[in-house]
Design a protein around this motif. Structure first.
Motif, PDB file in Angstrom:
ATOM      1  N   UNK A   7       7.497   7.421   8.465  1.00 22.29           N
ATOM      2  CA  UNK A   7       7.229   6.534   7.333  1.00 22.29           C
ATOM      3  C   UNK A   7       6.072   5.624   7.728  1.00 22.29           C
ATOM      4  N   UNK A   8       5.027   5.582   6.877  1.00 20.82           N
ATOM      5  CA  UNK A   8       3.847   4.772   7.177  1.00 20.82           C
ATOM      6  C   UNK A   8       3.500   3.884   5.992  1.00 20.82           C
ATOM      7  N   UNK A   9       3.416   2.597   6.258  1.00 26.35           N
ATOM      8  CA  UNK A   9       2.930   1.610   5.269  1.00 26.35           C
ATOM      9  C   UNK A   9       3.587   1.786   3.899  1.00 26.35           C
ATOM     10  N   UNK A  10       4.902   1.891   3.916  1.00 29.64           N
ATOM     11  CA  UNK A  10       5.647   2.124   2.682  1.00 29.64           C
ATOM     12  C   UNK A  10       5.845   0.827   1.913  1.00 29.64           C
ATOM     13  N   UNK A  11       5.456   0.851   0.645  1.00 27.67           N
ATOM     14  CA  UNK A  11       5.684  -0.263  -0.267  1.00 27.67           C
ATOM     15  C   UNK A  11       6.401   0.256  -1.502  1.00 27.67           C
ATOM     16  N   UNK A  12       7.478  -0.420  -1.867  1.00 24.59           N
ATOM     17  CA  UNK A  12       8.246  -0.048  -3.054  1.00 24.59           C
ATOM     18  C   UNK A  12       8.309  -1.247  -3.983  1.00 24.59           C
ATOM     19  N   UNK A  34       8.488  -6.842  -5.291  1.00 25.50           N
ATOM     20  CA  UNK A  34       8.047  -6.138  -4.093  1.00 25.50           C
ATOM     21  C   UNK A  34       9.245  -5.994  -3.165  1.00 25.50           C
ATOM     22  N   UNK A  35       9.858  -4.807  -3.159  1.00 24.56           N
ATOM     23  CA  UNK A  35      11.126  -4.593  -2.454  1.00 24.56           C
ATOM     24  C   UNK A  35      10.916  -4.231  -0.989  1.00 24.56           C
ATOM     25  N   UNK A  36      10.013  -3.292  -0.717  1.00 24.03           N
ATOM     26  CA  UNK A  36       9.690  -2.908   0.655  1.00 24.03           C
ATOM     27  C   UNK A  36       8.220  -3.189   0.916  1.00 24.03           C
ATOM     28  N   UNK A  37       7.933  -3.783   2.075  1.00 26.50           N
ATOM     29  CA  UNK A  37       6.587  -4.294   2.348  1.00 26.50           C
ATOM     30  C   UNK A  37       6.029  -3.697   3.644  1.00 26.50           C
ATOM     31  N   UNK A  75       2.265   4.497   0.053  1.00 23.30           N
ATOM     32  CA  UNK A  75       2.438   4.772   1.467  1.00 23.30           C
ATOM     33  C   UNK A  75       2.767   6.235   1.687  1.00 23.30           C
ATOM     34  N   UNK A  76       3.261   6.543   2.865  1.00 24.17           N
ATOM     35  CA  UNK A  76       3.476   7.939   3.255  1.00 24.17           C
ATOM     36  C   UNK A  76       4.884   8.141   3.803  1.00 24.17           C
ATOM     37  N   UNK A 220      14.198  -9.153   4.021  1.00 22.22           N
ATOM     38  CA  UNK A 220      13.368  -9.308   2.811  1.00 22.22           C
ATOM     39  C   UNK A 220      12.343  -8.195   2.662  1.00 22.22           C
ATOM     40  N   UNK A 221      12.766  -6.954   2.956  1.00 15.91           N
ATOM     41  CA  UNK A 221      11.897  -5.799   2.755  1.00 15.91           C
ATOM     42  C   UNK A 221      10.904  -5.529   3.852  1.00 15.91           C
ATOM     43  N   UNK A 222      10.957  -6.280   4.939  1.00 20.61           N
ATOM     44  CA  UNK A 222      10.020  -6.097   6.045  1.00 20.61           C
ATOM     45  C   UNK A 222      10.768  -5.744   7.323  1.00 20.61           C
ATOM     46  N   UNK A 223      10.144  -4.911   8.162  1.00 21.58           N
ATOM     47  CA  UNK A 223      10.686  -4.635   9.490  1.00 21.58           C
ATOM     48  C   UNK A 223      10.203  -5.733  10.431  1.00 21.58           C
ATOM     49  N   UNK A 224      11.137  -6.556  10.901  1.00 20.04           N
ATOM     50  CA  UNK A 224      10.762  -7.662  11.777  1.00 20.04           C
ATOM     51  C   UNK A 224      10.537  -7.205  13.209  1.00 20.04           C
TER      52      UNK A 224
END
Length: 250
Positions: A7-12, A34-37, A75-76, A220-224
């Motif tokens: 998974x690369x630069x996925x935004x949902x 913006x659910x996934x960032x 994203x991919x 909050x939709x981000x991988x910390x």
């Protein structure tokens, strides 16, 4: 080792319509949530990756995007598996209450294979035994089974199509502690026997420690942060991860 998922630069984004009671419906605005960032990670073949975060942080949205249930994204997503499967949190709602267990388990085989009736029955019987259930349960309805038995049925249904990749979305959170431990042991045994790769979604850091090779921390939709279980648990980098570990008394 080769990746089964990248998974690369996925935004949902989800479209939210403003409350139509406040405006005329025709003029109600659609706003994007913006659910996934910019989510990026990978899962290697044979690996169990844990995904941890509080409710509403985007874990299930990520699972849906991977499985193709959420097609509106940027994203991919590269999944090297033709038939990924998912085990849901509540098998009571994911199993058809109007059908017997035998019918439920045979259905994917009827749809995706050229097996005869006898071959399907044999395959279902073997899978029931593999997940620790008596084949006689085929004659029962889901409502007649315990929560742990229903979750074993859900796992059996996911594995009947010979998948190489499984998403387990909070598969033990609806079960009591004793049954949780049994299902965790079952998943680990099946992982070892079948070599399946797995995305294990949970808010329970203790279960993730038992199950997973690596872990992602989401907020909050981000991988910390992400890393091996030992690295994350012993040397957390973010205050949020430290709070999660403290809350779990780890």
């Amino acid at each position: 080792m080769k990746n089964i998922l990248t998974v690369k630069n996925l935004n949902v984004y989800y479209k939210n319509r403003e409350n139509p009671l406040k405006y005329f419906p025709a003029k109600a605005e659609k706003r994007l949530q913006h659910v996934l960032k910019d989510v990026s990670f990978e899962i290697k073949r044979g690996e169990i990756l844990g995904l941890v975060g509080e409710s509403g942080c985007g874990k299930t949205s990520l699972a849906k995007a991977i499985l193709g249930m959420q097609r509106q994204y940027e994203g991919e997503i590269v999944l090297d598996c033709p038939n990924p499967q998912m085990v849901f949190q509540d098998p009571y709602n994911s199993l058809n209450p109007a059908k017997k267990i035998g019918w439920i388990l045979e259905e994917p085989l009827r749809m995706k294979s050229q097996m005869t009736r006898e071959e399907r029955v044999k395959r279902v019987d073997e899978m029931l035994v593999r997940v620790g259930l008596d084949a006689k349960l085929k004659e029962h309805y889901p409502t007649e089974l315990s929560g742990g038995q229903r979750q074993r049925i859900a796992i059996a249904a996911a594995l009947l199509c010979d998948t190489e990749f499984l998403i387990a979305d909070e598969p033990v959170s609806a079960l009591d502690v004793t049954i949780q431990a049994q299902i965790v042991r079952l998943l680990l045994r099946l992982h070892k026997e079948l070599g399946i790769s797995m995305l294990f979604i949970s808010h329970d850091l203790r279960v993730v420690y038992q199950m997973c090779d690596r872990v992602l921390i989401m907020k909050s939709g981000e991988i910390l942060e992400q890393g091996t279980v030992e690295d994350i648990y012993n040397n957390p980098k973010t205050d949020y991860t430290k709070l999660l570990l403290e809350a779990a008394d780890i």
